[in-house]
Design a protein around this motif. Structure first.
Motif, PDB file in Angstrom:
ATOM      1  N   LYS A  88     -16.932  -6.582   1.491  1.00  0.00           N
ATOM      2  CA  LYS A  88     -16.216  -6.690   0.215  1.00  0.00           C
ATOM      3  C   LYS A  88     -17.095  -6.346  -0.981  1.00  0.00           C
ATOM      4  N   ILE A  89     -18.376  -6.100  -0.744  1.00  0.00           N
ATOM      5  CA  ILE A  89     -19.325  -5.861  -1.830  1.00  0.00           C
ATOM      6  C   ILE A  89     -19.513  -4.366  -2.067  1.00  0.00           C
ATOM      7  N   LEU A  90     -19.237  -3.923  -3.296  1.00  0.00           N
ATOM      8  CA  LEU A  90     -19.537  -2.557  -3.718  1.00  0.00           C
ATOM      9  C   LEU A  90     -20.680  -2.613  -4.727  1.00  0.00           C
ATOM     10  N   LEU A  91     -21.674  -1.765  -4.531  1.00  0.00           N
ATOM     11  CA  LEU A  91     -22.848  -1.741  -5.399  1.00  0.00           C
ATOM     12  C   LEU A  91     -22.637  -0.726  -6.514  1.00  0.00           C
ATOM     13  N   GLY A  92     -22.817  -1.155  -7.758  1.00  0.00           N
ATOM     14  CA  GLY A  92     -22.564  -0.290  -8.900  1.00  0.00           C
ATOM     15  C   GLY A  92     -23.701   0.663  -9.214  1.00  0.00           C
ATOM     16  N   ILE A  93     -23.343   1.893  -9.591  1.00  0.00           N
ATOM     17  CA  ILE A  93     -24.298   2.925 -10.003  1.00  0.00           C
ATOM     18  C   ILE A  93     -23.979   3.308 -11.451  1.00  0.00           C
ATOM     19  N   PRO A  94     -24.954   3.260 -12.362  1.00  0.00           N
ATOM     20  CA  PRO A  94     -24.677   3.680 -13.742  1.00  0.00           C
ATOM     21  C   PRO A  94     -24.743   5.196 -13.888  1.00  0.00           C
ATOM     22  N   ALA A  95     -23.758   5.781 -14.515  1.00  0.00           N
ATOM     23  CA  ALA A  95     -23.787   7.221 -14.825  1.00  0.00           C
ATOM     24  C   ALA A  95     -24.220   7.407 -16.275  1.00  0.00           C
ATOM     25  N   TYR A  96     -25.207   6.626 -16.668  1.00  0.00           N
ATOM     26  CA  TYR A  96     -25.769   6.696 -18.020  1.00  0.00           C
ATOM     27  C   TYR A  96     -27.183   6.108 -17.980  1.00  0.00           C
ATOM     28  N   GLY A  97     -27.952   6.394 -19.002  1.00  0.00           N
ATOM     29  CA  GLY A  97     -29.296   5.849 -19.097  1.00  0.00           C
ATOM     30  C   GLY A  97     -29.457   5.020 -20.346  1.00  0.00           C
ATOM     31  N   ARG A  98     -30.383   4.072 -20.310  1.00  0.00           N
ATOM     32  CA  ARG A  98     -30.695   3.238 -21.476  1.00  0.00           C
ATOM     33  C   ARG A  98     -32.017   3.694 -22.087  1.00  0.00           C
ATOM     34  N   SER A  99     -32.012   3.858 -23.403  1.00  0.00           N
ATOM     35  CA  SER A  99     -33.133   4.451 -24.124  1.00  0.00           C
ATOM     36  C   SER A  99     -33.963   3.400 -24.850  1.00  0.00           C
ATOM     37  N   PHE A 100     -35.297   3.590 -24.789  1.00  0.00           N
ATOM     38  CA  PHE A 100     -36.253   2.766 -25.530  1.00  0.00           C
ATOM     39  C   PHE A 100     -37.214   3.715 -26.248  1.00  0.00           C
ATOM     40  N   LEU A 101     -37.169   3.745 -27.565  1.00  0.00           N
ATOM     41  CA  LEU A 101     -38.006   4.653 -28.337  1.00  0.00           C
ATOM     42  C   LEU A 101     -39.406   4.080 -28.536  1.00  0.00           C
ATOM     43  N   GLY A 102     -40.379   4.994 -28.717  1.00  0.00           N
ATOM     44  CA  GLY A 102     -41.739   4.585 -29.007  1.00  0.00           C
ATOM     45  C   GLY A 102     -42.508   4.063 -27.817  1.00  0.00           C
ATOM     46  N   CYS A 103     -42.047   4.387 -26.597  1.00  0.00           N
ATOM     47  CA  CYS A 103     -42.738   3.916 -25.400  1.00  0.00           C
ATOM     48  C   CYS A 103     -42.528   4.936 -24.279  1.00  0.00           C
ATOM     49  N   ASN A 104     -43.320   4.784 -23.218  1.00  0.00           N
ATOM     50  CA  ASN A 104     -43.252   5.755 -22.131  1.00  0.00           C
ATOM     51  C   ASN A 104     -43.323   5.122 -20.752  1.00  0.00           C
ATOM     52  N   ASP A 105     -43.112   3.815 -20.668  1.00  0.00           N
ATOM     53  CA  ASP A 105     -43.169   3.140 -19.380  1.00  0.00           C
ATOM     54  C   ASP A 105     -42.527   1.767 -19.524  1.00  0.00           C
ATOM     55  N   ILE A 106     -42.469   1.034 -18.412  1.00  0.00           N
ATOM     56  CA  ILE A 106     -41.957  -0.330 -18.467  1.00  0.00           C
ATOM     57  C   ILE A 106     -43.011  -1.263 -19.068  1.00  0.00           C
ATOM     58  N   ASN A 107     -42.563  -2.456 -19.419  1.00  0.00           N
ATOM     59  CA  ASN A 107     -43.441  -3.515 -19.930  1.00  0.00           C
ATOM     60  C   ASN A 107     -44.086  -3.142 -21.259  1.00  0.00           C
TER      61      ASN A 107
END
Length: 236
Positions: free
Chosen positions: A124-143
């Motif tokens: 019964k579980i469907l895993l969601g996939i985003p067809a979009y990206g989230r933007s963070f300016l002024g950085c180039n990696d996580i954390n």
């Protein structure tokens, strides 16, 4: 029910984002029970969209909810965004061994494991996939702290990624992709490569499949997330 029958629809999807305490969780179950009474199975389909974070899911008796539901669409995206103080992947498949904040502890894997631990039927579980990206300016990696957001309200449709002048990267260890550069800064999103990883995970865990939000953000042909997911699930 009248509206469903008037337009000859399959059923109803409940997108309550999200029961915020145990009382609302009980109200949510009551709503599902009354809808199922009015829309009996198998003639009608009753589905729901739920967050991936345990912080929200813990307010719902998932074992009881699944009795009324045909499918549960797990919104396995938006793990990180402008509501957190440090950048992160928005739809990572696996939880990293050393999460840099609480948001980074959430993953497709953690959501699936929690739901299964609560007695939800994996089919019964469907895993969601985003067809979009989230933007963070002024950085180039996580954390990293960011200085703002690019795109429309901090997002770019997948069909517009990677951004002009940006370079695309993959972290296969956690099943995440991102691009850096251009007008988007650090943009976190899914690609055919990560969708293939997620399809393999779905098959391994015996889950029901994948779903996408939203279809108009997808690309066509070999770079289509929907087509990639379909082929990956059915070629196995």
């Amino acid at each position: 029910m009248d509206l469903v029958n008037q337009f000859k629809l399959d059923g109803i999807d409940i997108d309550w984002e999200h029961p915020a305490d145990m009382q609302q969780g009980q109200d949510y179950l009551y709503l599902l029970s009354k809808l199922r009474e009015a829309l009996p199975s198998p003639r009608y389909t009753l589905t729901t969209a739920l967050p991936a974070g345990e912080w929200a899911l813990k307010n719902i008796n998932l074992s009881a909810a699944q009795v009324y539901l045909d499918l549960i669409n797990v919104m396995a995206y938006d793990f990180s965004g402008p509501w957190v103080n440090l950048t992160g992947h928005q739809a990572q498949l696996y939880t990293p061994s050393s999460p840099h904040n609480e948001a980074a502890r959430i993953s497709c894997q953690s959501a699936a494991h929690y739901m299964l631990s609560q007695g939800v039927d994996p089919k019964k579980i469907l895993l969601g996939i985003p067809a979009y990206g989230r933007s963070f300016l002024g950085c180039n990696d996580i954390n990293q702290p960011c200085s703002g957001r690019g795109g429309e309200d901090g997002t770019f449709d997948y069909c517009d990624l990677p951004r002009p002048g940006a370079k695309e990267y993959h972290d296969d260890a956690i099943g995440a992709a991102y691009c850096c550069g251009g007008d988007g800064g650090f943009v976190t999103y899914d690609t055919p490569r990560t969708v293939q990883q997620k399809a393999r995970f779905v098959t391994k865990m015996g889950l029901g499949g994948l779903f996408y939000w939203h279809i108009t953000g997808d690309k066509r042909g070999s770079k289509s997330l929907v087509e990639t997911g379909f082929k990956a699930l059915h070629d196995m």
